[in-house]
Design a protein around this motif. Structure first.
Motif, PDB file in Angstrom:
ATOM      1  N   CYS A  58       0.810  -1.215   0.000  1.00 17.83           N
ATOM      2  CA  CYS A  58       0.000   0.000   0.000  1.00 17.83           C
ATOM      3  C   CYS A  58       0.847   1.271   0.000  1.00 17.83           C
ATOM      4  CB  CYS A  58      -0.915   0.043   1.219  1.00 17.83           C
ATOM      5  SG  CYS A  58      -2.203  -1.209   1.219  1.00 17.83           S
ATOM      6  N   HIS A  59       1.977   1.242   0.690  1.00 15.61           N
ATOM      7  CA  HIS A  59       2.756   2.460   0.923  1.00 15.61           C
ATOM      8  C   HIS A  59       3.815   2.744  -0.140  1.00 15.61           C
ATOM      9  CE1 HIS A  59       1.082   3.382   4.913  1.00 15.61           C
ATOM     10  NE2 HIS A  59       0.959   2.067   5.032  1.00 15.61           N
ATOM     11  N   THR A  60       3.943   1.892  -1.157  1.00 13.52           N
ATOM     12  CA  THR A  60       4.866   2.158  -2.270  1.00 13.52           C
ATOM     13  C   THR A  60       4.038   2.536  -3.490  1.00 13.52           C
ATOM     14  OG1 THR A  60       6.542   0.653  -1.428  1.00 13.52           O
ATOM     15  CG2 THR A  60       6.638   1.144  -3.772  1.00 13.52           C
ATOM     16  N   PRO A  61       4.336   3.694  -4.096  1.00 13.89           N
ATOM     17  CA  PRO A  61       3.563   4.099  -5.271  1.00 13.89           C
ATOM     18  C   PRO A  61       3.744   3.131  -6.439  1.00 13.89           C
ATOM     19  CG  PRO A  61       5.348   5.658  -4.850  1.00 13.89           C
ATOM     20  CD  PRO A  61       5.386   4.646  -3.753  1.00 13.89           C
ATOM     21  N   ARG A  62       2.831   3.182  -7.378  1.00  7.09           N
ATOM     22  CA  ARG A  62       2.830   2.305  -8.548  1.00  7.09           C
ATOM     23  C   ARG A  62       3.318   3.058  -9.778  1.00  7.09           C
ATOM     24  NH1 ARG A  62       1.968  -2.883  -6.700  1.00  7.09           N
ATOM     25  NH2 ARG A  62       1.357  -2.474  -4.565  1.00  7.09           N
ATOM     26  N   ASP A  63       3.895   2.303 -10.713  1.00  5.95           N
ATOM     27  CA  ASP A  63       4.320   2.903 -11.984  1.00  5.95           C
ATOM     28  C   ASP A  63       3.154   2.849 -12.973  1.00  5.95           C
ATOM     29  OD1 ASP A  63       4.222   0.291 -13.010  1.00  5.95           O
ATOM     30  OD2 ASP A  63       6.404   0.031 -12.941  1.00  5.95           O
ATOM     31  N   PRO A 112     -11.865  -2.038  -1.621  1.00  5.58           N
ATOM     32  CA  PRO A 112     -12.492  -3.156  -0.907  1.00  5.58           C
ATOM     33  C   PRO A 112     -13.468  -3.911  -1.792  1.00  5.58           C
ATOM     34  CG  PRO A 112     -13.464  -1.076  -0.223  1.00  5.58           C
ATOM     35  CD  PRO A 112     -12.316  -0.747  -1.135  1.00  5.58           C
ATOM     36  N   ALA A 113     -13.695  -5.168  -1.480  1.00  4.61           N
ATOM     37  CA  ALA A 113     -14.627  -6.002  -2.242  1.00  4.61           C
ATOM     38  C   ALA A 113     -16.064  -5.501  -2.089  1.00  4.61           C
ATOM     39  CB  ALA A 113     -14.536  -7.457  -1.787  1.00  4.61           C
ATOM     40  N   ARG A 114     -16.362  -4.910  -0.954  1.00  2.00           N
ATOM     41  CA  ARG A 114     -17.676  -4.299  -0.739  1.00  2.00           C
ATOM     42  C   ARG A 114     -17.451  -2.945  -0.078  1.00  2.00           C
ATOM     43  NH1 ARG A 114     -18.827  -6.841   4.816  1.00  2.00           N
ATOM     44  NH2 ARG A 114     -17.305  -8.482   4.732  1.00  2.00           N
ATOM     45  N   PRO A 115     -18.384  -2.039  -0.216  1.00  2.00           N
ATOM     46  CA  PRO A 115     -18.184  -0.702   0.345  1.00  2.00           C
ATOM     47  C   PRO A 115     -17.760  -0.762   1.819  1.00  2.00           C
ATOM     48  CG  PRO A 115     -20.202  -0.773  -0.948  1.00  2.00           C
ATOM     49  CD  PRO A 115     -19.692  -2.185  -0.858  1.00  2.00           C
ATOM     50  N   THR A 116     -16.715  -0.016   2.141  1.00  2.17           N
ATOM     51  CA  THR A 116     -16.177   0.008   3.499  1.00  2.17           C
ATOM     52  C   THR A 116     -16.047   1.459   3.932  1.00  2.17           C
ATOM     53  OG1 THR A 116     -14.960  -2.035   3.096  1.00  2.17           O
ATOM     54  CG2 THR A 116     -14.222  -0.679   4.935  1.00  2.17           C
ATOM     55  N   GLU A 117     -16.771   1.815   4.960  1.00  2.00           N
ATOM     56  CA  GLU A 117     -16.737   3.192   5.456  1.00  2.00           C
ATOM     57  C   GLU A 117     -15.336   3.545   5.943  1.00  2.00           C
ATOM     58  OE1 GLU A 117     -18.792   5.859   8.939  1.00  2.00           O
ATOM     59  OE2 GLU A 117     -19.912   4.180   8.115  1.00  2.00           O
ATOM     60  N   GLY A 118     -14.856   4.705   5.536  1.00  2.00           N
ATOM     61  CA  GLY A 118     -13.568   5.196   6.004  1.00  2.00           C
ATOM     62  C   GLY A 118     -12.365   4.610   5.290  1.00  2.00           C
ATOM     63  N   TRP A 119     -12.577   3.869   4.211  1.00  2.00           N
ATOM     64  CA  TRP A 119     -11.459   3.269   3.475  1.00  2.00           C
ATOM     65  C   TRP A 119     -10.487   4.364   3.041  1.00  2.00           C
ATOM     66  CZ3 TRP A 119     -10.289  -1.809   2.421  1.00  2.00           C
ATOM     67  CH2 TRP A 119      -9.314  -2.050   1.452  1.00  2.00           C
ATOM     68  N   ALA A 120      -9.227   4.205   3.346  1.00  3.03           N
ATOM     69  CA  ALA A 120      -8.208   5.196   2.969  1.00  3.03           C
ATOM     70  C   ALA A 120      -7.883   5.062   1.486  1.00  3.03           C
ATOM     71  CB  ALA A 120      -6.956   5.004   3.804  1.00  3.03           C
ATOM     72  N   ALA A 121      -7.959   6.165   0.772  1.00  4.20           N
ATOM     73  CA  ALA A 121      -7.623   6.160  -0.651  1.00  4.20           C
ATOM     74  C   ALA A 121      -6.134   6.368  -0.873  1.00  4.20           C
ATOM     75  CB  ALA A 121      -8.411   7.247  -1.375  1.00  4.20           C
ATOM     76  N   VAL A 122      -5.457   6.951   0.122  1.00  4.72           N
ATOM     77  CA  VAL A 122      -4.032   7.256   0.009  1.00  4.72           C
ATOM     78  C   VAL A 122      -3.316   6.719   1.247  1.00  4.72           C
ATOM     79  CG1 VAL A 122      -2.320   9.106  -0.147  1.00  4.72           C
ATOM     80  CG2 VAL A 122      -4.484   9.328  -1.359  1.00  4.72           C
ATOM     81  N   GLY A 167      -5.975   8.675  18.491  1.00  3.14           N
ATOM     82  CA  GLY A 167      -6.717   7.903  19.485  1.00  3.14           C
ATOM     83  C   GLY A 167      -7.695   6.920  18.871  1.00  3.14           C
ATOM     84  N   ALA A 168      -7.723   6.853  17.542  1.00  2.00           N
ATOM     85  CA  ALA A 168      -8.637   5.952  16.836  1.00  2.00           C
ATOM     86  C   ALA A 168      -7.856   4.830  16.164  1.00  2.00           C
ATOM     87  CB  ALA A 168      -9.419   6.738  15.786  1.00  2.00           C
ATOM     88  N   ARG A 169      -8.577   3.833  15.705  1.00  2.00           N
ATOM     89  CA  ARG A 169      -7.966   2.774  14.906  1.00  2.00           C
ATOM     90  C   ARG A 169      -7.546   3.377  13.570  1.00  2.00           C
ATOM     91  NH1 ARG A 169     -12.384  -1.981  15.071  1.00  2.00           N
ATOM     92  NH2 ARG A 169     -10.705  -3.448  15.343  1.00  2.00           N
ATOM     93  N   PRO A 170      -6.503   2.835  12.958  1.00  2.00           N
ATOM     94  CA  PRO A 170      -6.149   3.325  11.622  1.00  2.00           C
ATOM     95  C   PRO A 170      -7.256   2.970  10.623  1.00  2.00           C
ATOM     96  CG  PRO A 170      -4.752   1.478  12.254  1.00  2.00           C
ATOM     97  CD  PRO A 170      -5.619   1.792  13.425  1.00  2.00           C
ATOM     98  N   ARG A 171      -7.356   3.768   9.585  1.00  2.00           N
ATOM     99  CA  ARG A 171      -8.380   3.529   8.566  1.00  2.00           C
ATOM    100  C   ARG A 171      -8.027   2.296   7.743  1.00  2.00           C
ATOM    101  NH1 ARG A 171      -8.669   9.001   5.499  1.00  2.00           N
ATOM    102  NH2 ARG A 171     -10.001   7.745   4.156  1.00  2.00           N
ATOM    103  N   ALA A 172      -9.052   1.538   7.386  1.00  2.00           N
ATOM    104  CA  ALA A 172      -8.851   0.384   6.505  1.00  2.00           C
ATOM    105  C   ALA A 172      -8.269   0.889   5.188  1.00  2.00           C
ATOM    106  CB  ALA A 172     -10.181  -0.314   6.266  1.00  2.00           C
ATOM    107  N   PRO A 173      -7.373   0.142   4.586  1.00  2.00           N
ATOM    108  CA  PRO A 173      -7.021  -1.249   4.828  1.00  2.00           C
ATOM    109  C   PRO A 173      -5.855  -1.450   5.805  1.00  2.00           C
ATOM    110  CG  PRO A 173      -6.007  -0.561   2.783  1.00  2.00           C
ATOM    111  CD  PRO A 173      -6.808   0.610   3.297  1.00  2.00           C
ATOM    112  N   MET A 174      -5.441  -0.399   6.520  1.00  2.00           N
ATOM    113  CA  MET A 174      -4.323  -0.537   7.462  1.00  2.00           C
ATOM    114  C   MET A 174      -4.727  -1.470   8.592  1.00  2.00           C
ATOM    115  SD  MET A 174      -1.272   0.450   8.364  1.00  2.00           S
ATOM    116  CE  MET A 174      -0.260   0.556   9.825  1.00  2.00           C
ATOM    117  N   PRO A 175      -3.943  -2.547   8.800  1.00  2.00           N
ATOM    118  CA  PRO A 175      -4.285  -3.479   9.889  1.00  2.00           C
ATOM    119  C   PRO A 175      -3.951  -2.883  11.252  1.00  2.00           C
ATOM    120  CG  PRO A 175      -2.354  -4.250   8.673  1.00  2.00           C
ATOM    121  CD  PRO A 175      -2.807  -2.997   8.006  1.00  2.00           C
TER     122      PRO A 175
END
Length: 143
Positions: free
Chosen positions: A50-55, A75-85, A112-120
Motif C-alpha cells: 500500500c505504501h509504495t507508489p505504482r508505476d 475493498p470487495a464491498r463498500p467500506t466506510e472510512g477506506w483510505a484512498a491514500v 486515538g482511533a484505529r487506523p483507517r482500513a485497509p491498514m491493519p
C-alpha cells in the motif's frame, strides 16, 4: 503433537531473522534492529503493498519504496472510512517516534482511533515496533 510442531515452526520462523547471535539480554545493535525491521516491513507486514507508489503499468515503483501514494486496490464491498491514500513511511513515518511505536504495538493511531482500513491493527512487541521504526528511518528517500 501437530500443535507442538506448529509452535516450533513459528518460533523458528520468528527467531531466524534475528540470527540469535546477540545474547546480551536480547539487546540488538542498530544494524540488527534495522535488519529485523526490514524483515518485518517487507516480509511479514508487506507494507509496500500500500505504501509504495505504482508505476504506469501498476507495478510497485521500487525506486520510491514506501514513499506513499494511492492505495492500489479497493475493498470487495463498500467500506466506510477506506483510505484512498497511504502515507509516506520512508525516512520519517507520520507522527512522533512514540506515536508510531504506540500504533504498531496497540493498533491505535495518534488521533486515538484505529487506523483507517485497509491498514491493519498491528499488535507488535515493543522490540519489533522499535525495529520497524529503525528500518523505516534508515530508508533514504530520493531527493
Amino acid at each position: 503433537m501437530p500443535g507442538r510442531a506448529l509452535v516450533v515452526l513459528i518460533a523458528t520462523l520468528v527467531a531466524f531473522p534475528l540470527g540469535l547471535q546477540n545474547h546480551d539480554n536480547n539487546r540488538a545493535t542498530e544494524a540488527d534492529a534495522v535488519a529485523r525491521g526490514r524483515y518485518l516491513v517487507e516480509g511479514v507486514a508487506m507494507c509496500g503493498s500500500c505504501h509504495t507508489p505504482r508505476d504506469q503499468q501498476g507495478s510497485a515503483d521500487t525506486g520510491r519504496l514506501l514513499l506513499g501514494g494511492p492505495v492500489p486496490f479497493e475493498p470487495a464491498r463498500p467500506t466506510e472510512g477506506w483510505a484512498a491514500v497511504a502515507p509516506r513511511l520512508a525516512g520519517l513515518p507520520p507522527g512522533t517516534d512514540a506515536q508510531f511505536i504506540t500504533l504498531m504495538m496497540t493498533g491505535i493511531s495518534r488521533t486515538g482511533a484505529r487506523p483507517r482500513a485497509p491498514m491493519p491493527q498491528f499488535r507488535m512487541t515493543r522490540a519489533d515496533a522499535e525495529a520497524t521504526l529503525a528500518y523505516l528511518k534508515s530508508i533514504k528517500p530520493p531527493e
